[in-house]
Design a protein around this motif. Structure first.
Motif, PDB file in Angstrom:
ATOM      1  N   PHE A 271       0.403  -1.040  -0.171  1.00  0.00           N
ATOM      2  CA  PHE A 271      -0.299  -0.133  -0.012  1.00  0.00           C
ATOM      3  C   PHE A 271       0.872   1.013  -0.158  1.00  0.00           C
ATOM      4  O   PHE A 271       0.158   2.345  -0.008  1.00  0.00           O
ATOM      5  CB  PHE A 271      -0.651  -0.432   1.120  1.00  0.00           C
ATOM      6  N   TYR A 272       2.816   1.213   0.134  1.00  0.00           N
ATOM      7  CA  TYR A 272       2.900   2.526   0.445  1.00  0.00           C
ATOM      8  C   TYR A 272       3.882   2.367  -0.469  1.00  0.00           C
ATOM      9  O   TYR A 272       4.590   3.569  -0.333  1.00  0.00           O
ATOM     10  CB  TYR A 272       3.810   2.581   1.972  1.00  0.00           C
ATOM     11  N   GLY A 273       3.718   1.373  -1.213  1.00  0.00           N
ATOM     12  CA  GLY A 273       5.505   1.524  -2.323  1.00  0.00           C
ATOM     13  C   GLY A 273       5.260   0.777  -3.228  1.00  0.00           C
ATOM     14  O   GLY A 273       4.665  -0.758  -3.086  1.00  0.00           O
ATOM     15  N   PRO A 274       5.676   0.118  -4.270  1.00  0.00           N
ATOM     16  CA  PRO A 274       6.398  -0.667  -5.359  1.00  0.00           C
ATOM     17  C   PRO A 274       7.829  -1.704  -4.818  1.00  0.00           C
ATOM     18  O   PRO A 274       7.868  -1.492  -3.839  1.00  0.00           O
ATOM     19  CB  PRO A 274       6.842  -0.199  -6.746  1.00  0.00           C
ATOM     20  N   GLN A 294      11.466  -3.687  -1.458  1.00  0.00           N
ATOM     21  CA  GLN A 294      11.524  -3.019  -1.812  1.00  0.00           C
ATOM     22  C   GLN A 294      11.604  -1.793  -1.401  1.00  0.00           C
ATOM     23  O   GLN A 294      12.139  -1.504  -0.725  1.00  0.00           O
ATOM     24  CB  GLN A 294       9.525  -2.837  -0.991  1.00  0.00           C
ATOM     25  N   VAL A 295      11.377   0.063  -1.937  1.00  0.00           N
ATOM     26  CA  VAL A 295      11.943   1.250  -1.740  1.00  0.00           C
ATOM     27  C   VAL A 295      10.663   1.562  -0.811  1.00  0.00           C
ATOM     28  O   VAL A 295       9.806   1.640  -1.832  1.00  0.00           O
ATOM     29  CB  VAL A 295      12.844   1.760  -3.501  1.00  0.00           C
ATOM     30  N   HIS A 321      12.395  -1.993   1.700  1.00  0.00           N
ATOM     31  CA  HIS A 321      12.522  -3.572   2.518  1.00  0.00           C
ATOM     32  C   HIS A 321      13.300  -4.900   2.554  1.00  0.00           C
ATOM     33  O   HIS A 321      13.319  -4.116   0.840  1.00  0.00           O
ATOM     34  CB  HIS A 321      10.767  -3.316   2.993  1.00  0.00           C
ATOM     35  N   ARG A 322      13.587  -5.737   2.895  1.00  0.00           N
ATOM     36  CA  ARG A 322      14.359  -6.591   2.507  1.00  0.00           C
ATOM     37  C   ARG A 322      14.126  -8.101   3.187  1.00  0.00           C
ATOM     38  O   ARG A 322      14.124  -7.952   4.183  1.00  0.00           O
ATOM     39  CB  ARG A 322      15.458  -5.871   1.878  1.00  0.00           C
ATOM     40  N   SER A 323      13.379  -8.880   1.962  1.00  0.00           N
ATOM     41  CA  SER A 323      13.052 -10.830   3.401  1.00  0.00           C
ATOM     42  C   SER A 323      13.727 -11.171   2.232  1.00  0.00           C
ATOM     43  O   SER A 323      13.250 -11.901   1.082  1.00  0.00           O
ATOM     44  CB  SER A 323      11.637 -10.693   3.142  1.00  0.00           C
TER      45      SER A 323
END
Length: 453
Positions: A271-274, A294-295, A321-323
């Motif tokens: 919801f907050y980014g690609p 994600q950035v 973000h990174r998983s």
């Protein structure tokens, strides 16, 4: 397009359920369907109980070994990559998720708020708002990590700051979609957030993709494809077109620098980014997301995050973000199906089984089990009174190494080694057998024996 790296594991085959001495293993695509729910119960890895609740599996001892090894592995590779590990609570005030945007955009997937002490005028009141305090099971770890970042002033010299956690989160999944380990309500997430400057964001995201590639190679996982997940129509997404354009351009640059082909999919963004999704397929061809990068420009703004730049002014960091493995549950489900329960040596619940031909060799067999444990191997004894040697070999068909001890081997302090894929390196001194098996287990990767690709 030339690849800079590849998250697929080149040449890795996925061993299935077979007996020693069978014909060579077929490639993954030719295997019969492996359902992780069926195999998980047959191999006593995990189970569920209606009294515990739908979507809340528990881990049995063998499954707990796989999970523990996977978690320790990802912590180790993250440490090597410069991540620092933290712990944060699985609960948070509702206001935390209102600040992050989860409450507005994601509340249908969250469990309802709880009011400690019943929510009366003297129970759990929130001094800040004057009303009753509402606590929520977290649906995500990123708001907690944003608060950890802003716990003190940060300098540009500290960036990139890489924070990682294997933490629990909770999703209020509908009962009709729950199943096995792939759709659960309590999730153990391999999550990390990199706080960095705008100039560092592309390289940090690219390095995260490279870390995913390393893990996939060690686990014998293949990526089906890369997907750039973009927003779709409707009010599900944060309304900030400039933010979306900026983040999407950065992720496209990440994929291009990594040298990987990718598809674009509208309606799949957070919801907050690609985000970049690394897609996997189960043996039936069903696709799901395992890993993401994600950035995020949204949450640094919502939490008013800053760092002090070289110019002495305050600047907004970028949040990557990174998983690597996504949820531990989904990762284990995929590994069960990918390998048919025959895990890579380092992940196998039992790595060595010792089989005395008769009861006369059981003392020697027990001593070998003891020495294997001292060498760091997970070893078990298969007693002679539990069936014929052939039956016991078949029962241990998923164990990487089977050490058979007959009268001659016991006298010479040797064991006849059988590998899971049917190969027989022959009688080996027990010390050499343990050294080589322990080395292979410690090296991780998918090779079964020294010299394998």
């Amino acid at each position: 397009m030339t690849r800079g790296f590849d998250v697929r594991s080149p040449g890795a085959s996925a061993p299935g359920l077979r007996r020693a001495g069978d014909s060579p293993l077929p490639q993954q695509e030719e295997h019969p369907m492996h359902d992780h729910r069926r195999l998980g119960r047959e191999l006593e890895l995990f189970d569920t109980d209606p009294l515990m609740g739908a979507g809340l599996p528990y881990w049995l001892p063998a499954g707990a070994v796989v999970r523990h090894e996977l978690e320790e592995y990802v912590r180790a590779v993250e440490r090597e990559a410069g991540y620092r590990h933290v712990y944060s609570p699985v609960l948070g005030k509702r206001e935390l998720y209102e600040t992050s945007g989860h409450w507005d955009h994601y509340r249908d997937d969250m469990f309802p708020p709880m009011r400690p002490g019943g929510g009366g005028p003297d129970d759990g009141s929130d001094s800040a708002s004057g009303g009753p305090e509402e606590i929520v099971l977290r649906p995500s770890l990123c708001p907690h990590h944003a608060l950890i970042y802003r716990s003190r002033s940060r300098s540009h010299r500290e960036l990139p700051l890489r924070i990682a956690e294997l933490g629990g989160m909770y999703r209020a999944e509908r009962s009709g979609v729950l199943g096995g380990l792939t759709r659960v309500r309590a999730i153990q997430l391999n999550d990390a957030h990199v706080f960095c400057t705008l100039d560092q964001a592309v390289e940090e995201a690219r390095a995260a993709l490279e870390l995913i590639g390393r893990a996939y190679a060690d686990l014998g996982i293949r990526a089906a494809r890369y997907r750039l997940s973009l927003p779709g129509a409707g009010g599900k997404y944060v309304a900030d077109p400039a933010l979306w354009r900026r983040a999407t351009a950065l992720l496209r640059e990440v994929l291009e620098r990594a040298g990987v082909a990718f598809d674009e999919a509208e309606g799949e963004a957070a919801f907050y980014g690609p985000k970049i999704d690394v897609q996997i397929e189960d043996p039936a061809g069903r696709e799901s997301t395992l890993s993401t990068v994600q950035v995020d420009f949204h949450q640094p703004e919502r939490f008013d995050l800053h760092y002090v730049g070289a110019d002495g002014a305050r600047h907004r960091p970028v949040m990557v973000h990174r998983s690597v493995l996504g949820s531990v549950e989904r990762a284990v489900a995929h590994l069960i199906e990918r390998h048919g329960g025959a895990f890579p040596v380092w992940l196998a619940p039992v790595q060595l089984v010792v089989l005395p031909v008769s009861r006369a060799q059981e003392d020697a067999a027990r001593e070998l089990v003891r020495r294997a444990g001292a060498a760091g191997l997970r070893a078990e004894l298969s007693p002679a009174d539990q069936g014929t040697l052939g039956a016991r070999v078949r029962a241990a068909r998923l164990v990487p190494y089977q050490a058979v001890i007959g009268a001659r081997e016991a006298e010479a302090d040797q064991a006849s080694l059988r590998l899971r894929d049917g190969r027989r390196p022959g009688p080996l001194p027990t010390a050499a057998l343990l050294t080589r098996a322990a080395h292979r287990a410690a090296a991780r990767g998918t090779a079964l024996w020294d010299g394998d690709a």
